[in-house]
Design a protein around this motif. Structure first.
Motif, PDB file in Angstrom:
ATOM      1  N   GLY A  23       9.067 -16.086  -1.082  1.00 45.56           N
ATOM      2  CA  GLY A  23       8.742 -14.736  -1.517  1.00 45.56           C
ATOM      3  C   GLY A  23       9.244 -13.626  -0.624  1.00 45.56           C
ATOM      4  N   PHE A  24      10.033 -13.944   0.398  1.00 43.78           N
ATOM      5  CA  PHE A  24      10.546 -12.902   1.292  1.00 43.78           C
ATOM      6  C   PHE A  24      11.781 -12.240   0.681  1.00 43.78           C
ATOM      7  N   THR A  25      11.836 -10.931   0.763  1.00 45.27           N
ATOM      8  CA  THR A  25      12.991 -10.174   0.311  1.00 45.27           C
ATOM      9  C   THR A  25      13.380  -9.163   1.380  1.00 45.27           C
ATOM     10  N   ALA A  26      14.656  -8.794   1.396  1.00 41.01           N
ATOM     11  CA  ALA A  26      15.151  -7.840   2.387  1.00 41.01           C
ATOM     12  C   ALA A  26      14.625  -6.441   2.080  1.00 41.01           C
ATOM     13  N   LYS A  27      14.230  -5.737   3.138  1.00 39.51           N
ATOM     14  CA  LYS A  27      13.712  -4.380   3.019  1.00 39.51           C
ATOM     15  C   LYS A  27      14.476  -3.469   3.984  1.00 39.51           C
ATOM     16  N   PRO A  28      14.432  -2.155   3.772  1.00 43.24           N
ATOM     17  CA  PRO A  28      15.068  -1.233   4.720  1.00 43.24           C
ATOM     18  C   PRO A  28      14.488  -1.418   6.126  1.00 43.24           C
ATOM     19  N   GLY A  29      15.326  -1.181   7.119  1.00 38.33           N
ATOM     20  CA  GLY A  29      14.854  -1.278   8.491  1.00 38.33           C
ATOM     21  C   GLY A  29      15.000  -2.657   9.092  1.00 38.33           C
ATOM     22  N   LEU A  30      15.965  -3.462   8.612  1.00 38.39           N
ATOM     23  CA  LEU A  30      16.256  -4.788   9.146  1.00 38.39           C
ATOM     24  C   LEU A  30      15.000  -5.666   9.175  1.00 38.39           C
ATOM     25  N   ARG A  31      14.413  -5.870   8.018  1.00 39.80           N
ATOM     26  CA  ARG A  31      13.228  -6.697   7.943  1.00 39.80           C
ATOM     27  C   ARG A  31      13.155  -7.413   6.600  1.00 39.80           C
ATOM     28  N   LEU A  32      12.503  -8.559   6.615  1.00 41.06           N
ATOM     29  CA  LEU A  32      12.155  -9.275   5.408  1.00 41.06           C
ATOM     30  C   LEU A  32      10.657  -9.140   5.229  1.00 41.06           C
ATOM     31  N   ALA A  33      10.205  -9.019   3.994  1.00 45.40           N
ATOM     32  CA  ALA A  33       8.775  -8.807   3.777  1.00 45.40           C
ATOM     33  C   ALA A  33       8.324  -9.507   2.509  1.00 45.40           C
ATOM     34  N   ARG A  34       7.047  -9.827   2.482  1.00 45.92           N
ATOM     35  CA  ARG A  34       6.402 -10.328   1.278  1.00 45.92           C
ATOM     36  C   ARG A  34       4.966  -9.833   1.298  1.00 45.92           C
ATOM     37  N   VAL A  35       4.346  -9.802   0.123  1.00 50.45           N
ATOM     38  CA  VAL A  35       2.965  -9.343  -0.007  1.00 50.45           C
ATOM     39  C   VAL A  35       2.103 -10.513  -0.432  1.00 50.45           C
ATOM     40  N   ARG A  36       0.965 -10.689   0.258  1.00 52.45           N
ATOM     41  CA  ARG A  36      -0.035 -11.698  -0.105  1.00 52.45           C
ATOM     42  C   ARG A  36      -1.371 -10.984  -0.241  1.00 52.45           C
ATOM     43  N   ALA A  37      -1.728 -10.659  -1.487  1.00 52.94           N
ATOM     44  CA  ALA A  37      -2.990  -9.951  -1.732  1.00 52.94           C
ATOM     45  C   ALA A  37      -3.035  -8.691  -0.871  1.00 52.94           C
ATOM     46  N   ASP A  38      -3.973  -8.620   0.064  1.00 55.89           N
ATOM     47  CA  ASP A  38      -4.148  -7.434   0.903  1.00 55.89           C
ATOM     48  C   ASP A  38      -3.114  -7.355   2.024  1.00 55.89           C
ATOM     49  N   LEU A  39      -2.398  -8.445   2.286  1.00 53.25           N
ATOM     50  CA  LEU A  39      -1.593  -8.572   3.496  1.00 53.25           C
ATOM     51  C   LEU A  39      -0.100  -8.391   3.240  1.00 53.25           C
ATOM     52  N   GLY A  40       0.583  -7.900   4.259  1.00 50.94           N
ATOM     53  CA  GLY A  40       2.035  -7.800   4.235  1.00 50.94           C
ATOM     54  C   GLY A  40       2.614  -8.567   5.404  1.00 50.94           C
ATOM     55  N   ASP A  41       3.410  -9.616   5.114  1.00 54.78           N
ATOM     56  CA  ASP A  41       4.065 -10.418   6.153  1.00 54.78           C
ATOM     57  C   ASP A  41       5.477  -9.884   6.366  1.00 54.78           C
ATOM     58  N   ARG A  72      -6.996   1.252   5.589  1.00 56.77           N
ATOM     59  CA  ARG A  72      -8.056   2.082   5.008  1.00 56.77           C
ATOM     60  C   ARG A  72      -9.192   2.283   5.999  1.00 56.77           C
ATOM     61  N   TRP A  73      -9.605   1.204   6.673  1.00 56.52           N
ATOM     62  CA  TRP A  73     -10.724   1.275   7.619  1.00 56.52           C
ATOM     63  C   TRP A  73     -10.397   2.239   8.756  1.00 56.52           C
ATOM     64  N   PRO A  80     -12.163   8.698  17.938  1.00 54.67           N
ATOM     65  CA  PRO A  80     -10.742   8.581  18.324  1.00 54.67           C
ATOM     66  C   PRO A  80     -10.324   7.186  18.768  1.00 54.67           C
ATOM     67  N   GLU A  81     -11.274   6.382  19.258  1.00 54.50           N
ATOM     68  CA  GLU A  81     -10.922   5.016  19.645  1.00 54.50           C
ATOM     69  C   GLU A  81     -10.697   4.115  18.434  1.00 54.50           C
ATOM     70  N   LEU A  82     -11.165   4.522  17.282  1.00 58.96           N
ATOM     71  CA  LEU A  82     -11.088   3.690  16.080  1.00 58.96           C
ATOM     72  C   LEU A  82     -10.131   4.244  15.036  1.00 58.96           C
ATOM     73  N   HIS A  83      -9.938   5.548  15.021  1.00 60.97           N
ATOM     74  CA  HIS A  83      -9.110   6.172  13.987  1.00 60.97           C
ATOM     75  C   HIS A  83      -7.628   5.965  14.273  1.00 60.97           C
ATOM     76  N   ALA A  84      -6.876   5.738  13.211  1.00 60.88           N
ATOM     77  CA  ALA A  84      -5.414   5.671  13.300  1.00 60.88           C
ATOM     78  C   ALA A  84      -4.839   6.021  11.949  1.00 60.88           C
ATOM     79  N   ASP A  85      -3.652   6.575  11.963  1.00 61.93           N
ATOM     80  CA  ASP A  85      -2.931   6.895  10.743  1.00 61.93           C
ATOM     81  C   ASP A  85      -1.452   6.654  11.025  1.00 61.93           C
ATOM     82  N   GLY A  86      -0.639   6.717  10.006  1.00 63.54           N
ATOM     83  CA  GLY A  86       0.782   6.524  10.202  1.00 63.54           C
ATOM     84  C   GLY A  86       1.227   5.090   9.935  1.00 63.54           C
ATOM     85  N   PRO A  87       2.479   4.765  10.250  1.00 62.00           N
ATOM     86  CA  PRO A  87       3.067   3.470   9.888  1.00 62.00           C
ATOM     87  C   PRO A  87       2.356   2.260  10.477  1.00 62.00           C
ATOM     88  N   LEU A  88       1.747   2.420  11.656  1.00 61.01           N
ATOM     89  CA  LEU A  88       1.116   1.271  12.317  1.00 61.01           C
ATOM     90  C   LEU A  88      -0.393   1.210  12.087  1.00 61.01           C
TER      91      LEU A  88
END
Length: 228
Positions: A23-41, A72-73, A80-88
């Motif tokens: 299920g892996f496919t090439a994505k922008p940014g030199l990466r292969l990715a697949r989706v499993r329910a809630d998760l992205g490998d 989402r969480w 501030p120790e728990l909040h995050a936003d952005g790509p990571l």
């Protein structure tokens, strides 16, 4: 003349073909990715900074796991120790993919097109051997807690608080608290330093950056309410 980026893209394209059944496919940014329910490998390819077109194109591979529930969480948290936003914001863990072959067990030179099919096969075989089980274990909130304290070379997490965050994002607060207490029992030296940091942060708060990863985890555990 082919650029290092183009050589890397060709190598990744051939790797994707070798892993298409998973299920892996090439994505922008030199990466292969697949989706499993809630998760992205993700399987990520990294270029060496010293590469020279037509002379040397050294690449290495790493794994990354993301969770929409974690994203989402983190976005919902106000501390501030728990909040995050952005790509990571959804990161759960990451690790380097090591090999018996390659340069120093890590890098491959793919400047020659004829070498790329073999590199793709080696990488695909390693993904099947170790990466799939790593994705499955690390993506399971309760099984992931069991990886805490392991060395990186044995599948341990890069950042323990990411694993605790995964558990919290799925409502496993009690299990996260128990896992942290167990981590302290198993590692007495860590427990002493961790308890000292927790007591100081509770009394004084945290000023400035983290001294080390123990203080970082202590600040997170206090904010999340899982510190012993």
């Amino acid at each position: 003349m082919e650029t290092p980026q183009e050589a890397a893209q060709d190598t990744l394209r051939q790797t994707a073909a070798a892993l298409s059944d998973l299920g892996f496919t090439a994505k922008p940014g030199l990466r292969l990715a697949r989706v499993r329910a809630d998760l992205g490998d993700e399987i990520q390819l990294h270029l060496d900074h010293a590469n020279r077109a037509g002379e040397v194109v050294r690449v290495r591979f790493s794994l990354a796991l993301h969770s929409r529930a974690v994203r989402r969480w983190r976005r919902m948290q106000t501390h501030p120790e728990l909040h995050a936003d952005g790509p990571l914001a959804g990161i759960v863990s990451a690790t380097q993919l090591a090999f018996a072959a390659g340069i120093a067990g890590r890098d491959f030179d793919v400047v020659e097109p004829d070498d790329r099919p073999l590199v793709a096969q080696i990488v695909a075989a390693r993904v099947r051997e170790v990466a799939i089980s790593w994705f499955e274990e690390t993506g399971d909130p309760l099984r992931a807690l069991g990886t805490l304290g392991r060395p990186l070379t044995q599948g341990g997490p890069v950042n323990a608080k990411w694993i605790y965050t995964l558990a919290l994002a799925h409502g496993h607060d009690a299990e996260a608290r128990d896992a942290l207490a167990l981590q302290c029992v198993r590692h007495p030296a860590f427990a002493v330093e961790f308890a000292r940091d927790v007591a100081r942060i509770r009394a004084e708060g945290l000023t400035g950056g983290y001294r080390d990863t123990t203080e970082e985890l202590a600040a997170f555990a206090v904010a999340a309410g899982i510190a012993p």
